[in-house]
Design an enzyme around this catalytic site. Structure first.
Site, PDB file in Angstrom:
ATOM      1  CG  HIS A   1     -41.816  -5.957 -35.178  1.00  0.00           C
ATOM      2  ND1 HIS A   1     -41.270  -6.896 -34.323  1.00  0.00           N
ATOM      3  CD2 HIS A   1     -41.690  -4.759 -34.564  1.00  0.00           C
ATOM      4  CE1 HIS A   1     -40.847  -6.281 -33.228  1.00  0.00           C
ATOM      5  NE2 HIS A   1     -41.086  -4.978 -33.345  1.00  0.00           N
TER       6      HIS A   1
ATOM      7  CD  GLU B   1     -42.912 -10.464 -30.899  1.00  0.00           C
ATOM      8  OE1 GLU B   1     -42.630  -9.357 -30.383  1.00  0.00           O
ATOM      9  OE2 GLU B   1     -43.900 -11.132 -30.570  1.00  0.00           O
TER      10      GLU B   1
ATOM     11  CB  THR C   1     -44.926  -9.951 -27.279  1.00  0.00           C
ATOM     12  OG1 THR C   1     -43.834  -9.306 -27.941  1.00  0.00           O
ATOM     13  CG2 THR C   1     -44.745 -11.445 -27.284  1.00  0.00           C
TER      14      THR C   1
ATOM     15  CB  SER D   1     -36.417  -0.941 -26.150  1.00  0.00           C
ATOM     16  OG  SER D   1     -37.350  -0.328 -26.998  1.00  0.00           O
TER      17      SER D   1
HETATM   18  S1  SF4 Z   1     -41.196  -8.480 -21.940  1.00  0.00           S
HETATM   19 FE1  SF4 Z   1     -40.221  -6.896 -23.230  1.00  0.00          FE
HETATM   20  S2  SF4 Z   1     -38.906  -8.028 -24.645  1.00  0.00           S
HETATM   21 FE2  SF4 Z   1     -40.356  -9.496 -23.755  1.00  0.00          FE
HETATM   22  S3  SF4 Z   1     -42.054  -9.557 -25.180  1.00  0.00           S
HETATM   23 FE3  SF4 Z   1     -42.564  -8.003 -23.669  1.00  0.00          FE
HETATM   24  S4  SF4 Z   1     -41.816  -6.047 -24.557  1.00  0.00           S
HETATM   25 FE4  SF4 Z   1     -40.850  -7.718 -25.691  1.00  0.00          FE
END
Ligand code: SF4
Length: 329
Positions: A141, A143, A182, A284
Site C-alpha cells: 500500500h 501509505e 491509518t 475517497s
Molecule cells: S483522514 Fe482520510 S486521508 Fe487522512 S488518514 Fe484518514 S482516510 Fe487517510
C-alpha cells in the site's frame, strides 16, 4: 451507539418496497478533501498541466475529474518535466521523493494527509530513540511504502496478521515499538496489537490511535446499520484500503456486502429482493456516486431512503500556505 434516522423521501410506486439505509458518516474525509483541493489550487496557481505522482486518492471518478481539469497522473518523478509542478498524493511519500524533486529544482506540493504525516514523525522519533518499529499494515500500500521511506532500511518490519506476530524473528526484542497504517480494520488491528503485547510485553505503543478518525467512524457507522440490512453496498475503489475494510465489517456481522465503484457495478442477481439495503462509501468516494446508486435502486424498487446519522464529523485540515496565500494575494 444508536443512530438517528431521518427519512428523506417516500415516493409512491407499484415497485417492491425497499428501505435504503445510508450510513453516516461516509465518503470524503478531511484528508481526501484537502488533497483534491490542493490539486485544484495548484492548477489555478500554476496553470495546466500539473503533474500528480500516483492517484491523488484511490478513486477513479476523482482522478478522471482532475485529469479533465489538466492534471497528469504519473507513477514516478522522472516522468515529470523540469518546468512543471508536481503534487504528492494523500497517502504520503518516502523521503527520497521530495529529496529527488529538490535535487531537480522541481516545484512540488505535498498533499500527504496530516494524519499520515503524524505517523511519519512518530516513526522518526522512535528511530531516534533507538527502537525497532513493527508496523501494522498492508504490504504494497502506498501509505506503507511512504512510512517505510521515513526511516533507515531494516529499522522497520511489516506485520500484517496475528500469524506474522507469532513468526517474528528479531535480533533484539528489548527496544520495540509499533505503529499502524491509518486505514486498517479497527477489530483486526486490536487483535494484532494484543498479540504484539503478549509476545513483547515491553513494546511501546503509540501515544494515540493511528487508525484515523475517518476510518474508525466509517466502520462504526456500518456496524450501526448492518444488523438491520439484508445486503450492504460499499462504494469505493478495489485498491482503497478503508473501503475494503467497510465491506469486511459488514460481512463479519453476517451481512453480504459488495464493494462497487459505481452504480453500473450493482449485481442485481446478487442483490435479489431485499427488504433493507445499506449503503456506505469509502473515504475517497464522492457523494455523487452514492446518489447514482440510490437512483439506480429507484429504477427497480420503491425506495424509502433513510440517512442513519451516527457520528458528527467536523475535521478540516489546513491547506499548504504557498497555495492559499497565493490565492488570497
Ligand atoms: S483522514 Fe482520510 S486521508 Fe487522512 S488518514 Fe484518514 S482516510 Fe487517510
Amino acid at each position: 451507539m444508536p443512530y438517528m434516522a431521518c427519512t428523506v423521501s417516500e415516493p409512491k410506486s407499484s415497485l417492491p418496497l425497499l428501505k435504503v439505509l445510508i450510513a453516516a458518516p461516509r465518503g470524503f474525509c478531511a484528508g481526501v478533501d484537502r488533497a483534491i483541493q490542493i490539486v485544484e489550487l495548484a492548477l489555478e496557481r500554476f496553470g495546466a498541466p500539473v503533474y500528480v505522482r500516483h492517484e491523488i486518492v484511490h478513486n477513479r471518478f476523482v482522478v478522471e475529474r482532475l485529469r479533465s481539469l489538466g492534471a497528469i497522473f504519473v507513477d514516478e518523478l522522472d516522468e515529470v518535466p523540469d518546468d512543471r509542478p508536481v503534487v504528492f498524493s494523500a497517502h504520503g511519500v518516502p523521503k527520497s521523493v521530495p529529496a529527488a524533486a529538490q535535487a531537480r529544482n522541481l516545484t512540488y506540493v505535498d498533499a500527504t494527509c496530516p494524519l499520515v504525516s503524524k505517523v511519519h514523525r512518530q516513526a522518526e522519533r522512535l528511530i531516534e530513540e533507538g527502537r525497532h518499529i513493527l508496523f501494522i499494515g498492508h504490504a504494497g500500500h502506498p501509505e506503507v511504502i511512504g512510512t517505510f521511506g521515513q526511516v533507515p532500511e531494516g529499522s522497520i518490519t511489516l506485520v500484517e496478521t496475528v500469524g506474522d506476530v507469532e513468526q517474528l524473528q528479531l535480533a533484539d526484542s528489548a527496544n520495540l515499538a509499533f505503529l499502524t497504517q491509518t486505514t486498517l480494520s479497527v477489530d483486526d488491528t486490536m487483535a494484532i496489537v494484543e498479540a504484539l503485547k503478549r509476545r513483547f510485553p515491553s513494546i511501546r505503543a503509540p501515544r494515540s490511535e493511528d487508525i484515523c478518525y475517518a476510518t474508525s467512524n466509517r466502520q462504526a457507522a456500518v456496524k450501526a446499520i448492518a444488523p438491520e440490512c439484508d445486503r450492504m453496498l460499499v462504494i469505493g475503489a478495489p485498491n482503497s484500503s478503508n473501503s475494503l475494510r467497510l465491506a469486511e465489517v459488514a460481512e463479519r456481522i453476517g451481512v453480504p456486502a459488495r464493494l462497487i465503484e459505481h452504480a453500473a457495478d450493482i449485481d442485481w442477481q446478487w442483490l435479489g429482493e431485499p427488504k433493507t439495503v445499506g449503503i456506505t462509501a469509502g473515504a475517497s468516494a464522492p457523494e455523487v456516486l452514492v446518489r447514482e446508486v440510490v437512483d439506480a435502486l429507484r429504477t427497480r424498487f420503491d425506495v424509502r431512503e433513510e440517512v442513519a446519522d451516527h457520528i458528527a464529523e467536523r475535521m478540516i485540515f489546513k491547506l499548504p500556505r504557498e497555495l492559499v496565500s497565493e490565492r488570497a494575494a
